[in-house]
Enzyme design. Structure first.
Site, PDB file in Angstrom:
ATOM      1  CE  LYS A 180      -1.665   2.966   2.450  1.00 23.29           C
ATOM      2  NZ  LYS A 180      -1.518   4.188   1.518  1.00 23.29           N
ATOM      3  N   GLY A 218      -4.382   1.405   4.963  1.00 23.65           N
ATOM      4  CA  GLY A 218      -3.082   1.170   5.661  1.00 23.65           C
ATOM      5  C   GLY A 218      -3.537   0.491   7.141  1.00 23.65           C
ATOM      6  CD  GLU A 256      13.810   1.036   8.275  1.00 22.10           C
ATOM      7  OE1 GLU A 256      14.611   2.143   8.994  1.00 22.10           O
ATOM      8  OE2 GLU A 256      14.599   0.187   8.442  1.00 22.10           O
ATOM      9  CB  CYS A 290      13.790   9.381   6.971  1.00 22.03           C
ATOM     10  SG  CYS A 290      14.663   8.030   5.942  1.00 22.03           S
ATOM     11  CD  GLU A 389      10.816  13.318   9.790  1.00 28.61           C
ATOM     12  OE1 GLU A 389       9.878  13.030   9.922  1.00 28.61           O
ATOM     13  OE2 GLU A 389      11.874  12.361   9.449  1.00 28.61           O
TER      14      GLU A 389
HETATM   15  P1  NAD Z   1       2.930   8.858   6.738  1.00 31.50           P
HETATM   16  O1  NAD Z   1       3.386   8.464   8.145  1.00 31.50           O
HETATM   17  O2  NAD Z   1       2.061  10.292   6.789  1.00 31.50           O
HETATM   18  O3  NAD Z   1       2.603   7.889   5.665  1.00 31.50           O
HETATM   19  C1  NAD Z   1       3.024   6.776   5.316  1.00 31.50           C
HETATM   20  C2  NAD Z   1       2.407   5.667   5.034  1.00 31.50           C
HETATM   21  O4  NAD Z   1       1.371   5.246   5.933  1.00 31.50           O
HETATM   22  C3  NAD Z   1       1.281   6.201   3.682  1.00 31.50           C
HETATM   23  O5  NAD Z   1       1.227   5.138   2.792  1.00 31.50           O
HETATM   24  C4  NAD Z   1       0.177   6.449   4.485  1.00 31.50           C
HETATM   25  O6  NAD Z   1      -1.144   6.145   3.715  1.00 31.50           O
HETATM   26  C5  NAD Z   1       0.034   5.228   5.431  1.00 31.50           C
HETATM   27  N1  NAD Z   1      -0.689   5.487   6.706  1.00 31.50           N
HETATM   28  C6  NAD Z   1      -1.372   6.592   7.186  1.00 31.50           C
HETATM   29  N2  NAD Z   1      -2.128   6.573   8.273  1.00 31.50           N
HETATM   30  C7  NAD Z   1      -1.926   5.123   8.523  1.00 31.50           C
HETATM   31  C8  NAD Z   1      -2.178   4.458   9.723  1.00 31.50           C
HETATM   32  N3  NAD Z   1      -3.058   4.891  10.723  1.00 31.50           N
HETATM   33  N4  NAD Z   1      -2.056   3.143   9.688  1.00 31.50           N
HETATM   34  C9  NAD Z   1      -1.251   2.464   8.472  1.00 31.50           C
HETATM   35  N5  NAD Z   1      -1.083   3.179   7.490  1.00 31.50           N
HETATM   36  C10 NAD Z   1      -1.262   4.664   7.582  1.00 31.50           C
HETATM   37  O7  NAD Z   1       4.424   9.382   6.140  1.00 31.50           O
HETATM   38  P2  NAD Z   1       4.713  10.354   4.784  1.00 31.50           P
HETATM   39  O8  NAD Z   1       4.337  11.688   4.949  1.00 31.50           O
HETATM   40  O9  NAD Z   1       4.113   9.511   3.745  1.00 31.50           O
HETATM   41  O10 NAD Z   1       6.534  10.195   4.622  1.00 31.50           O
HETATM   42  C11 NAD Z   1       7.437  11.128   5.332  1.00 31.50           C
HETATM   43  C12 NAD Z   1       7.810  10.488   6.849  1.00 31.50           C
HETATM   44  O11 NAD Z   1       8.412   9.117   6.564  1.00 31.50           O
HETATM   45  C13 NAD Z   1       8.743  11.286   7.449  1.00 31.50           C
HETATM   46  O12 NAD Z   1       8.459  11.212   8.610  1.00 31.50           O
HETATM   47  C14 NAD Z   1      10.245  10.403   7.073  1.00 31.50           C
HETATM   48  O13 NAD Z   1      11.057  10.520   8.019  1.00 31.50           O
HETATM   49  C15 NAD Z   1       9.495   8.929   7.092  1.00 31.50           C
HETATM   50  N6  NAD Z   1      10.345   8.178   6.375  1.00 31.50           N
HETATM   51  C16 NAD Z   1      11.212   7.132   7.022  1.00 31.50           C
HETATM   52  C17 NAD Z   1      12.269   6.401   6.337  1.00 31.50           C
HETATM   53  C18 NAD Z   1      13.051   5.341   7.040  1.00 31.50           C
HETATM   54  O14 NAD Z   1      13.566   4.574   6.316  1.00 31.50           O
HETATM   55  N7  NAD Z   1      13.485   5.521   8.176  1.00 31.50           N
HETATM   56  C19 NAD Z   1      12.186   6.583   4.794  1.00 31.50           C
HETATM   57  C20 NAD Z   1      11.623   7.618   4.234  1.00 31.50           C
HETATM   58  C21 NAD Z   1      10.611   8.186   4.932  1.00 31.50           C
END
Ligand code: NAD
Length: 486
Positions: A180, A218, A256, A290, A389
Protein backbone atom coordinates in the site's frame (compact mmCIF):
# COMPACT_ATOMS: atom_id res chain seq x y z
CA UNK A 1 3.87 1.17 -20.13
CA UNK A 2 1.43 2.55 -17.53
CA UNK A 3 -2.25 2.58 -18.57
CA UNK A 4 -4.36 5.58 -17.51
CA UNK A 5 -5.79 5.49 -14.95
CA UNK A 6 -3.10 3.33 -13.40
CA UNK A 7 -4.48 -0.04 -12.23
CA UNK A 8 -4.33 -2.08 -9.05
CA UNK A 9 -2.69 -5.50 -9.07
CA UNK A 10 -5.06 -7.94 -7.35
CA UNK A 11 -4.43 -11.68 -7.47
CA UNK A 12 -2.45 -11.38 -10.69
CA UNK A 13 -5.06 -9.17 -12.43
CA UNK A 14 -4.57 -5.56 -13.42
CA UNK A 15 -7.88 -3.96 -12.46
CA UNK A 16 -9.52 -0.59 -11.92
CA UNK A 17 -10.80 -1.66 -8.49
CA UNK A 18 -14.11 -0.54 -7.07
CA UNK A 19 -13.51 3.02 -5.83
CA UNK A 20 -13.06 5.13 -8.96
CA UNK A 21 -9.87 7.13 -9.32
CA UNK A 22 -7.84 9.88 -7.65
CA UNK A 23 -5.40 12.37 -9.13
CA UNK A 24 -1.65 12.33 -8.92
CA UNK A 25 0.09 15.71 -9.20
CA UNK A 26 3.37 17.09 -10.44
CA UNK A 27 4.74 18.87 -7.34
CA UNK A 28 6.95 21.16 -9.43
CA UNK A 29 3.95 22.65 -11.23
CA UNK A 30 0.89 21.62 -9.23
CA UNK A 31 -0.61 20.19 -12.43
CA UNK A 32 -2.57 16.97 -12.50
CA UNK A 33 -0.41 14.31 -14.18
CA UNK A 34 -3.26 11.82 -14.40
CA UNK A 35 -5.25 9.38 -12.31
CA UNK A 36 -4.75 6.21 -10.32
CA UNK A 37 -7.20 3.51 -9.24
CA UNK A 38 -8.61 4.45 -5.84
CA UNK A 39 -8.96 1.17 -3.98
CA UNK A 40 -11.65 0.57 -1.38
CA UNK A 41 -11.64 -1.58 1.75
CA UNK A 42 -13.21 -4.37 -0.36
CA UNK A 43 -10.27 -4.22 -2.82
CA UNK A 44 -7.83 -4.36 0.10
CA UNK A 45 -9.70 -7.35 1.48
CA UNK A 46 -9.37 -9.11 -1.88
CA UNK A 47 -5.64 -8.30 -2.00
CA UNK A 48 -5.04 -9.76 1.47
CA UNK A 49 -7.07 -12.88 0.63
CA UNK A 50 -5.05 -13.37 -2.57
CA UNK A 51 -1.72 -12.97 -0.76
CA UNK A 52 -2.87 -15.45 1.92
CA UNK A 53 -3.89 -18.04 -0.73
CA UNK A 54 -0.64 -17.61 -2.66
CA UNK A 55 1.31 -18.20 0.53
CA UNK A 56 -0.75 -21.12 1.87
CA UNK A 57 -1.63 -22.94 -1.34
CA UNK A 58 1.26 -22.53 -3.79
CA UNK A 59 4.88 -23.64 -3.84
CA UNK A 60 6.22 -20.05 -3.77
CA UNK A 61 7.40 -20.10 -0.13
CA UNK A 62 9.54 -23.19 -0.81
CA UNK A 63 10.77 -22.52 -4.37
CA UNK A 64 13.96 -20.48 -4.03
CA UNK A 65 14.93 -20.94 -7.69
CA UNK A 66 11.59 -19.51 -8.90
CA UNK A 67 11.91 -16.54 -6.58
CA UNK A 68 15.44 -15.78 -7.68
CA UNK A 69 14.39 -15.95 -11.35
CA UNK A 70 11.37 -13.70 -10.74
CA UNK A 71 13.36 -11.06 -8.89
CA UNK A 72 15.91 -10.90 -11.70
CA UNK A 73 13.07 -10.67 -14.23
CA UNK A 74 11.58 -7.74 -12.32
CA UNK A 75 14.96 -5.99 -12.16
CA UNK A 76 15.47 -6.51 -15.90
CA UNK A 77 11.94 -5.28 -16.71
CA UNK A 78 12.51 -2.12 -14.67
CA UNK A 79 15.81 -1.58 -16.47
CA UNK A 80 14.18 -2.03 -19.88
CA UNK A 81 11.76 0.78 -19.03
CA UNK A 82 14.22 2.96 -17.13
CA UNK A 83 13.92 5.97 -19.46
CA UNK A 84 10.15 6.16 -19.03
CA UNK A 85 10.42 5.42 -15.31
CA UNK A 86 12.97 8.19 -14.82
CA UNK A 87 10.71 10.81 -16.39
CA UNK A 88 7.71 9.54 -14.42
CA UNK A 89 9.65 9.64 -11.15
CA UNK A 90 10.84 13.19 -11.73
CA UNK A 91 7.30 14.25 -12.62
CA UNK A 92 5.44 12.49 -9.79
CA UNK A 93 7.96 12.75 -6.93
CA UNK A 94 9.62 16.05 -7.92
CA UNK A 95 12.90 14.17 -7.47
CA UNK A 96 15.94 15.94 -8.92
CA UNK A 97 17.12 14.11 -12.04
CA UNK A 98 20.60 13.41 -10.62
CA UNK A 99 19.04 11.40 -7.75
CA UNK A 100 17.36 9.02 -10.21
CA UNK A 101 20.84 7.71 -11.06
CA UNK A 102 21.07 6.67 -7.41
CA UNK A 103 18.58 6.13 -4.61
CA UNK A 104 15.53 7.42 -6.52
CA UNK A 105 15.64 4.72 -9.22
CA UNK A 106 18.74 2.97 -10.57
CA UNK A 107 20.10 2.05 -7.11
CA UNK A 108 17.01 0.21 -5.82
CA UNK A 109 16.44 -1.51 -9.17
CA UNK A 110 19.99 -2.94 -9.02
CA UNK A 111 19.42 -3.92 -5.38
CA UNK A 112 16.75 -6.43 -6.47
CA UNK A 113 19.61 -8.41 -8.02
CA UNK A 114 21.50 -8.27 -4.73
CA UNK A 115 18.55 -9.82 -2.89
CA UNK A 116 18.21 -12.51 -5.59
CA UNK A 117 21.91 -13.38 -5.18
CA UNK A 118 21.51 -13.46 -1.40
CA UNK A 119 18.55 -15.87 -1.60
CA UNK A 120 20.56 -18.11 -3.93
CA UNK A 121 23.55 -18.37 -1.61
CA UNK A 122 21.72 -18.18 1.73
CA UNK A 123 22.18 -20.91 4.32
CA UNK A 124 18.48 -21.84 4.65
CA UNK A 125 19.22 -24.80 6.90
CA UNK A 126 21.89 -24.96 9.55
CA UNK A 127 22.90 -28.26 11.01
CA UNK A 128 23.46 -28.06 14.79
CA UNK A 129 24.62 -31.67 14.97
CA UNK A 130 23.70 -34.33 17.45
CA UNK A 131 23.08 -33.88 21.15
CA UNK A 132 21.42 -35.83 23.98
CA UNK A 133 19.23 -33.39 25.92
CA UNK A 134 17.70 -35.23 28.90
CA UNK A 135 19.32 -38.42 27.60
CA UNK A 136 17.35 -38.37 24.30
CA UNK A 137 19.68 -38.64 21.27
CA UNK A 138 18.58 -36.00 18.76
CA UNK A 139 19.78 -34.60 15.41
CA UNK A 140 19.06 -30.86 15.43
CA UNK A 141 18.82 -28.29 12.69
CA UNK A 142 17.62 -24.71 12.34
CA UNK A 143 15.55 -23.82 9.29
CA UNK A 144 14.78 -20.29 8.08
CA UNK A 145 11.31 -19.88 6.60
CA UNK A 146 9.30 -16.94 5.27
CA UNK A 147 7.08 -15.15 7.79
CA UNK A 148 3.97 -15.36 5.57
CA UNK A 149 1.85 -12.48 4.25
CA UNK A 150 3.66 -9.14 4.44
CA UNK A 151 1.73 -5.87 4.54
CA UNK A 152 4.06 -3.21 3.16
CA UNK A 153 3.07 0.42 3.80
CA UNK A 154 5.27 3.09 2.24
CA UNK A 155 5.76 6.88 2.02
CA UNK A 156 6.24 9.13 -1.00
CA UNK A 157 9.73 10.58 -0.63
CA UNK A 158 11.84 7.78 -2.20
CA UNK A 159 9.03 5.56 -3.51
CA UNK A 160 11.08 3.16 -5.66
CA UNK A 161 13.76 2.77 -3.02
CA UNK A 162 11.28 2.07 -0.26
CA UNK A 163 8.84 -0.07 -2.28
CA UNK A 164 11.67 -2.21 -3.64
CA UNK A 165 13.57 -2.37 -0.34
CA UNK A 166 10.45 -4.12 0.99
CA UNK A 167 9.46 -6.19 -2.06
CA UNK A 168 13.02 -7.40 -2.78
CA UNK A 169 13.84 -9.04 0.56
CA UNK A 170 10.23 -10.05 1.30
CA UNK A 171 9.95 -11.97 -1.99
CA UNK A 172 13.50 -13.32 -1.85
CA UNK A 173 12.63 -14.76 1.57
CA UNK A 174 9.47 -16.45 0.18
CA UNK A 175 6.72 -14.20 1.52
CA UNK A 176 3.74 -12.88 -0.35
CA UNK A 177 3.07 -9.14 -0.24
CA UNK A 178 0.33 -6.54 -0.23
CA UNK A 179 1.89 -3.16 -0.99
CA UNK A 180 0.00 0.00 0.00
CA UNK A 181 1.94 3.03 -1.24
CA UNK A 182 1.44 6.66 -0.21
CA UNK A 183 -1.44 8.49 -1.90
CA UNK A 184 1.02 11.13 -3.20
CA UNK A 185 2.95 8.71 -5.44
CA UNK A 186 0.58 6.00 -6.72
CA UNK A 187 2.16 5.69 -10.17
CA UNK A 188 5.60 4.74 -8.82
CA UNK A 189 3.93 1.71 -7.20
CA UNK A 190 1.35 0.95 -9.90
CA UNK A 191 4.09 0.62 -12.49
CA UNK A 192 5.55 -2.25 -10.48
CA UNK A 193 2.18 -3.99 -10.68
CA UNK A 194 2.06 -3.61 -14.45
CA UNK A 195 5.58 -4.95 -14.93
CA UNK A 196 5.04 -7.82 -12.49
CA UNK A 197 1.86 -8.86 -14.31
CA UNK A 198 3.18 -8.48 -17.85
CA UNK A 199 6.93 -9.13 -17.75
CA UNK A 200 7.63 -11.58 -14.91
CA UNK A 201 6.61 -15.09 -13.85
CA UNK A 202 5.65 -13.92 -10.35
CA UNK A 203 2.55 -16.06 -9.69
CA UNK A 204 -0.89 -14.49 -9.10
CA UNK A 205 -1.41 -13.28 -5.55
CA UNK A 206 2.29 -13.22 -4.64
CA UNK A 207 2.38 -9.43 -5.06
CA UNK A 208 -0.72 -7.23 -4.76
CA UNK A 209 -0.53 -3.48 -5.22
CA UNK A 210 -3.29 -1.36 -3.75
CA UNK A 211 -3.15 2.37 -4.52
CA UNK A 212 -5.66 4.48 -2.63
CA UNK A 213 -6.34 8.03 -1.51
CA UNK A 214 -7.54 6.60 1.80
CA UNK A 215 -4.99 6.18 4.61
CA UNK A 216 -7.49 3.87 6.36
CA UNK A 217 -6.45 1.07 4.00
CA UNK A 218 -3.04 1.13 5.70
CA UNK A 219 -4.69 0.62 9.07
CA UNK A 220 -6.82 -2.17 7.59
CA UNK A 221 -3.68 -3.95 6.41
CA UNK A 222 -2.00 -3.55 9.79
CA UNK A 223 -5.06 -4.91 11.63
CA UNK A 224 -6.00 -7.86 9.43
CA UNK A 225 -5.36 -11.22 11.13
CA UNK A 226 -4.40 -12.81 7.78
CA UNK A 227 -1.32 -10.55 7.61
CA UNK A 228 1.73 -11.93 9.46
CA UNK A 229 4.10 -8.97 9.33
CA UNK A 230 3.68 -5.25 8.74
CA UNK A 231 6.67 -3.57 7.18
CA UNK A 232 6.12 0.16 7.52
CA UNK A 233 8.09 3.22 6.50
CA UNK A 234 6.75 6.64 7.36
CA UNK A 235 6.45 9.12 10.18
CA UNK A 236 6.94 8.18 13.81
CA UNK A 237 3.35 9.22 14.62
CA UNK A 238 1.92 6.85 11.99
CA UNK A 239 4.40 4.16 13.09
CA UNK A 240 2.85 4.30 16.54
CA UNK A 241 -0.62 3.89 15.02
CA UNK A 242 0.59 0.92 12.95
CA UNK A 243 2.06 -0.76 16.01
CA UNK A 244 -1.21 -0.24 17.87
CA UNK A 245 -3.23 -1.69 14.95
CA UNK A 246 -0.89 -4.67 14.76
CA UNK A 247 -0.97 -5.32 18.50
CA UNK A 248 -4.39 -6.99 18.57
CA UNK A 249 -3.10 -9.91 16.50
CA UNK A 250 0.49 -9.66 17.82
CA UNK A 251 1.89 -9.64 14.32
CA UNK A 252 5.51 -8.80 13.70
CA UNK A 253 6.12 -5.12 13.05
CA UNK A 254 9.06 -3.65 11.25
CA UNK A 255 9.19 0.15 11.42
CA UNK A 256 11.40 2.66 9.57
CA UNK A 257 10.45 6.05 10.97
CA UNK A 258 11.49 9.68 11.18
CA UNK A 259 14.68 11.42 12.21
CA UNK A 260 16.30 14.70 13.14
CA UNK A 261 19.89 13.72 12.64
CA UNK A 262 22.93 15.70 13.73
CA UNK A 263 25.99 16.65 11.67
CA UNK A 264 28.82 17.20 14.16
CA UNK A 265 31.66 19.43 13.02
CA UNK A 266 34.63 18.92 15.38
CA UNK A 267 36.92 21.82 16.29
CA UNK A 268 39.84 20.38 14.27
CA UNK A 269 37.73 20.09 11.08
CA UNK A 270 38.24 22.07 7.91
CA UNK A 271 35.18 24.26 8.63
CA UNK A 272 34.62 25.28 5.02
CA UNK A 273 34.67 21.71 3.69
CA UNK A 274 32.57 20.36 6.57
CA UNK A 275 29.90 23.07 6.52
CA UNK A 276 29.48 23.19 2.77
CA UNK A 277 29.16 19.40 2.62
CA UNK A 278 26.70 19.41 5.53
CA UNK A 279 24.63 22.12 3.83
CA UNK A 280 24.28 20.72 0.34
CA UNK A 281 23.86 17.09 1.40
CA UNK A 282 21.07 17.97 3.84
CA UNK A 283 18.84 19.84 1.42
CA UNK A 284 19.04 17.28 -1.40
CA UNK A 285 15.52 16.41 -2.61
CA UNK A 286 14.27 19.47 -0.69
CA UNK A 287 15.26 17.88 2.61
CA UNK A 288 12.69 15.10 2.16
CA UNK A 289 14.93 12.31 3.36
CA UNK A 290 14.46 10.67 6.74
CA UNK A 291 18.22 10.31 7.32
CA UNK A 292 19.28 13.81 6.28
CA UNK A 293 21.38 15.64 8.88
CA UNK A 294 19.22 18.69 9.52
CA UNK A 295 20.83 19.77 12.82
CA UNK A 296 24.33 21.07 12.20
CA UNK A 297 26.51 21.32 15.31
CA UNK A 298 29.59 23.56 15.09
CA UNK A 299 32.17 24.82 17.63
CA UNK A 300 30.70 27.84 19.45
CA UNK A 301 33.59 30.17 18.57
CA UNK A 302 33.13 29.46 14.86
CA UNK A 303 29.33 29.84 14.79
CA UNK A 304 29.37 33.12 12.80
CA UNK A 305 31.83 31.74 10.26
CA UNK A 306 29.76 28.54 9.88
CA UNK A 307 26.58 30.62 9.41
CA UNK A 308 28.28 32.45 6.57
CA UNK A 309 29.57 29.29 4.83
CA UNK A 310 26.27 27.39 5.11
CA UNK A 311 24.17 30.35 3.97
CA UNK A 312 26.40 30.89 0.96
CA UNK A 313 26.17 27.19 0.06
CA UNK A 314 22.37 27.10 0.44
CA UNK A 315 21.95 30.22 -1.70
CA UNK A 316 24.06 28.67 -4.43
CA UNK A 317 22.10 25.39 -4.22
CA UNK A 318 18.79 27.26 -4.51
CA UNK A 319 15.55 25.50 -5.45
CA UNK A 320 15.44 24.42 -9.09
CA UNK A 321 13.54 22.53 -11.77
CA UNK A 322 13.90 18.82 -10.96
CA UNK A 323 14.29 18.08 -14.68
CA UNK A 324 17.54 20.00 -14.74
CA UNK A 325 20.68 17.82 -14.29
CA UNK A 326 22.24 20.43 -11.99
CA UNK A 327 19.30 20.69 -9.57
CA UNK A 328 19.95 19.42 -6.05
CA UNK A 329 16.84 20.76 -4.32
CA UNK A 330 13.50 20.59 -6.14
CA UNK A 331 9.92 21.12 -4.94
CA UNK A 332 8.33 19.62 -1.84
CA UNK A 333 5.71 16.96 -2.48
CA UNK A 334 2.42 18.75 -1.82
CA UNK A 335 0.66 21.91 -0.68
CA UNK A 336 0.00 20.15 2.63
CA UNK A 337 3.69 19.46 3.16
CA UNK A 338 4.66 23.01 2.11
CA UNK A 339 2.15 24.46 4.59
CA UNK A 340 3.48 22.20 7.32
CA UNK A 341 7.04 23.40 6.67
CA UNK A 342 5.88 27.02 6.63
CA UNK A 343 4.27 26.39 10.02
CA UNK A 344 7.70 25.36 11.33
CA UNK A 345 9.30 28.48 9.80
CA UNK A 346 6.82 30.67 11.68
CA UNK A 347 7.44 28.67 14.84
CA UNK A 348 11.22 29.14 14.49
CA UNK A 349 10.77 32.93 14.60
CA UNK A 350 8.42 32.68 17.59
CA UNK A 351 11.00 30.52 19.36
CA UNK A 352 13.62 33.27 18.92
CA UNK A 353 15.34 31.93 15.81
CA UNK A 354 16.37 33.92 12.74
CA UNK A 355 16.75 33.04 9.06
CA UNK A 356 20.39 33.39 8.01
CA UNK A 357 19.13 32.56 4.53
CA UNK A 358 15.84 31.49 2.99
CA UNK A 359 12.73 31.36 5.16
CA UNK A 360 10.11 31.56 2.42
CA UNK A 361 9.12 30.46 -1.06
CA UNK A 362 11.65 30.90 -3.87
CA UNK A 363 11.04 33.82 -6.20
CA UNK A 364 9.40 33.08 -9.53
CA UNK A 365 7.95 29.74 -8.49
CA UNK A 366 4.27 30.55 -8.16
CA UNK A 367 3.10 27.17 -9.43
CA UNK A 368 3.77 23.95 -7.56
CA UNK A 369 5.01 23.54 -4.00
CA UNK A 370 8.29 25.18 -3.08
CA UNK A 371 10.40 26.22 -0.09
CA UNK A 372 13.76 27.99 -0.29
CA UNK A 373 16.76 26.24 1.27
CA UNK A 374 16.76 27.79 4.74
CA UNK A 375 19.20 28.09 7.63
CA UNK A 376 17.83 28.87 11.08
CA UNK A 377 20.23 30.29 13.66
CA UNK A 378 19.89 31.47 17.24
CA UNK A 379 18.04 28.44 18.65
CA UNK A 380 19.04 25.91 21.28
CA UNK A 381 18.38 22.19 21.04
CA UNK A 382 15.31 22.64 23.29
CA UNK A 383 13.39 24.49 20.58
CA UNK A 384 10.70 22.46 18.85
CA UNK A 385 12.15 23.55 15.51
CA UNK A 386 15.43 21.95 16.55
CA UNK A 387 13.83 18.77 17.88
CA UNK A 388 10.99 17.91 15.51
CA UNK A 389 11.24 16.51 12.01
CA UNK A 390 10.42 19.25 9.48
CA UNK A 391 10.95 17.20 6.32
CA UNK A 392 11.86 20.16 4.15
CA UNK A 393 15.03 22.05 3.10
CA UNK A 394 15.37 23.62 6.53
CA UNK A 395 18.54 23.33 8.63
CA UNK A 396 19.11 24.41 12.22
CA UNK A 397 22.62 25.54 13.25
CA UNK A 398 23.53 24.83 16.89
CA UNK A 399 26.73 25.68 18.78
CA UNK A 400 28.66 23.09 20.82
CA UNK A 401 31.42 23.37 23.43
CA UNK A 402 33.63 20.44 22.51
CA UNK A 403 33.25 16.74 21.74
CA UNK A 404 31.35 15.71 24.89
CA UNK A 405 28.89 18.56 24.49
CA UNK A 406 28.41 17.76 20.80
CA UNK A 407 27.66 14.11 21.60
CA UNK A 408 25.24 15.19 24.33
CA UNK A 409 23.33 17.52 21.98
CA UNK A 410 23.34 15.03 19.10
CA UNK A 411 21.89 12.32 21.36
CA UNK A 412 19.40 14.69 23.02
CA UNK A 413 16.65 13.66 20.61
CA UNK A 414 13.74 11.24 20.61
CA UNK A 415 15.07 10.04 17.26
CA UNK A 416 18.16 7.97 16.46
CA UNK A 417 18.18 7.41 12.72
CA UNK A 418 21.45 8.78 11.40
CA UNK A 419 24.30 11.18 12.01
CA UNK A 420 27.58 12.51 10.68
CA UNK A 421 30.93 13.53 12.12
CA UNK A 422 33.58 15.61 10.39
CA UNK A 423 37.11 16.11 11.77
CA UNK A 424 40.77 16.02 10.81
CA UNK A 425 41.92 13.52 13.44
CA UNK A 426 40.17 10.40 12.14
CA UNK A 427 40.54 8.42 15.38
CA UNK A 428 38.87 11.21 17.28
CA UNK A 429 36.05 11.47 14.71
CA UNK A 430 35.54 7.69 14.95
CA UNK A 431 35.36 7.99 18.72
CA UNK A 432 32.59 10.58 18.47
CA UNK A 433 30.76 8.47 15.85
CA UNK A 434 30.88 5.49 18.21
CA UNK A 435 29.06 7.52 20.88
CA UNK A 436 26.15 8.55 18.63
CA UNK A 437 22.97 6.57 19.40
CA UNK A 438 21.90 6.16 15.78
CA UNK A 439 21.50 3.37 13.23
CA UNK A 440 23.88 4.85 10.66
CA UNK A 441 26.77 7.31 10.88
CA UNK A 442 28.88 8.96 8.21
CA UNK A 443 32.46 9.90 9.10
CA UNK A 444 34.20 12.53 6.97
CA UNK A 445 31.72 12.26 4.10
CA UNK A 446 31.48 8.45 3.94
CA UNK A 447 28.26 7.19 2.30
CA UNK A 448 26.59 4.22 4.01
CA UNK A 449 23.79 3.74 1.46
CA UNK A 450 23.92 0.35 -0.32
CA UNK A 451 22.08 -2.95 -0.73
CA UNK A 452 24.47 -4.70 1.67
CA UNK A 453 24.26 -2.04 4.40
CA UNK A 454 21.57 -2.41 7.08
CA UNK A 455 19.62 0.82 7.59
CA UNK A 456 17.30 1.74 10.43
CA UNK A 457 16.82 3.57 13.65
CA UNK A 458 17.54 3.56 17.35
CA UNK A 459 14.96 4.98 19.76
CA UNK A 460 11.80 6.39 18.12
CA UNK A 461 13.29 6.13 14.62
CA UNK A 462 12.20 2.55 14.27
CA UNK A 463 12.33 -1.13 15.02
CA UNK A 464 14.38 -3.49 12.85
CA UNK A 465 16.65 -2.96 9.87
CA UNK A 466 16.02 -2.59 6.14
CA UNK A 467 18.57 -3.69 3.50
CA UNK A 468 21.59 -5.92 3.98
CA UNK A 469 21.45 -9.47 5.30
CA UNK A 470 19.86 -8.11 8.49
CA UNK A 471 17.06 -6.57 6.41
CA UNK A 472 16.48 -9.87 4.59
CA UNK A 473 16.26 -11.76 7.89
CA UNK A 474 13.48 -9.44 9.12
CA UNK A 475 11.30 -11.35 6.65
CA UNK A 476 12.26 -14.81 7.99
CA UNK A 477 11.03 -16.96 10.84
CA UNK A 478 13.30 -19.41 12.64
CA UNK A 479 12.21 -23.02 13.02
CA UNK A 480 14.28 -25.42 15.13
CA UNK A 481 13.80 -29.11 14.30
CA UNK A 482 15.02 -32.09 16.30
CA UNK A 483 14.81 -35.70 15.05
CA UNK A 484 15.06 -38.60 17.41
CA UNK A 485 17.98 -40.82 16.45
CA UNK A 486 19.55 -44.00 17.80
P1 NAD B 1 3.10 8.99 6.78
O1 NAD B 1 3.46 8.36 8.07
O2 NAD B 1 2.12 10.09 6.76
O3 NAD B 1 2.52 7.89 5.76
C1 NAD B 1 3.23 6.73 5.42
C2 NAD B 1 2.27 5.67 4.90
O4 NAD B 1 1.41 5.28 5.97
C3 NAD B 1 1.36 6.11 3.77
O5 NAD B 1 1.26 5.05 2.85
C4 NAD B 1 0.03 6.36 4.47
O6 NAD B 1 -1.08 6.21 3.62
C5 NAD B 1 0.04 5.27 5.52
N1 NAD B 1 -0.80 5.53 6.69
C6 NAD B 1 -1.28 6.70 7.15
N2 NAD B 1 -1.99 6.51 8.28
C7 NAD B 1 -1.93 5.19 8.55
C8 NAD B 1 -2.43 4.39 9.61
N3 NAD B 1 -3.13 4.88 10.63
N4 NAD B 1 -2.17 3.06 9.58
C9 NAD B 1 -1.44 2.52 8.59
N5 NAD B 1 -0.94 3.25 7.55
C10 NAD B 1 -1.18 4.57 7.54
O7 NAD B 1 4.49 9.42 6.14
P2 NAD B 1 4.74 10.25 4.80
O8 NAD B 1 4.33 11.66 5.01
O9 NAD B 1 4.19 9.48 3.65
O10 NAD B 1 6.36 10.16 4.71
C11 NAD B 1 7.21 10.99 5.42
C12 NAD B 1 7.69 10.33 6.69
O11 NAD B 1 8.32 9.08 6.40
C13 NAD B 1 8.75 11.13 7.42
O12 NAD B 1 8.47 11.14 8.79
C14 NAD B 1 10.04 10.36 7.15
O13 NAD B 1 11.05 10.53 8.11
C15 NAD B 1 9.56 8.97 7.09
N6 NAD B 1 10.50 8.12 6.34
C16 NAD B 1 11.27 7.24 7.04
C17 NAD B 1 12.20 6.46 6.36
C18 NAD B 1 13.06 5.47 7.09
O14 NAD B 1 13.56 4.56 6.44
N7 NAD B 1 13.28 5.58 8.38
C19 NAD B 1 12.33 6.58 4.98
C20 NAD B 1 11.52 7.50 4.31
C21 NAD B 1 10.59 8.27 5.00
Amino acid sequence: MLPHPSPLLLDGRLTDGSGGTFDTLNPATGEVLGAAADATAADMDEAIAAARRAFDETGWPRDVALRVRCLRQLRDALRRHSDELREMTIAEVGAPRFLTAGAQLDGPVADLGWFADLAESYEWTRDLGRAEPMGMPSARRVVREPVGVVGAITPWNFPHQINLAKLGPALAAGNTVVLKPAPDTPWCAAVLGVLIATETDIPPGVVNIVTSSDHALGAQLAEDPRVDLVSFTGSTATGRAVMTSAAATLKKVFLELGGKSAFVVLDDADLRAACSYAAFSSVAHAGQGCALTTRILVPRDRYEEATEIISRTLRSVGAGDPNDEATMCGPVISARQRDRIEGYLELALKEGGAFACGGGRPEGRDRGFWIEPTLITGLTNDARTAREEIFGPVLVLLPHDGDDDAVRIANDSPYGLSGAVYGTDVERARGVAARLRTGTVSVNGGVWYGADVPFGGYKQSGIGREMGAAGFEEYLEIKSIAEGVQ
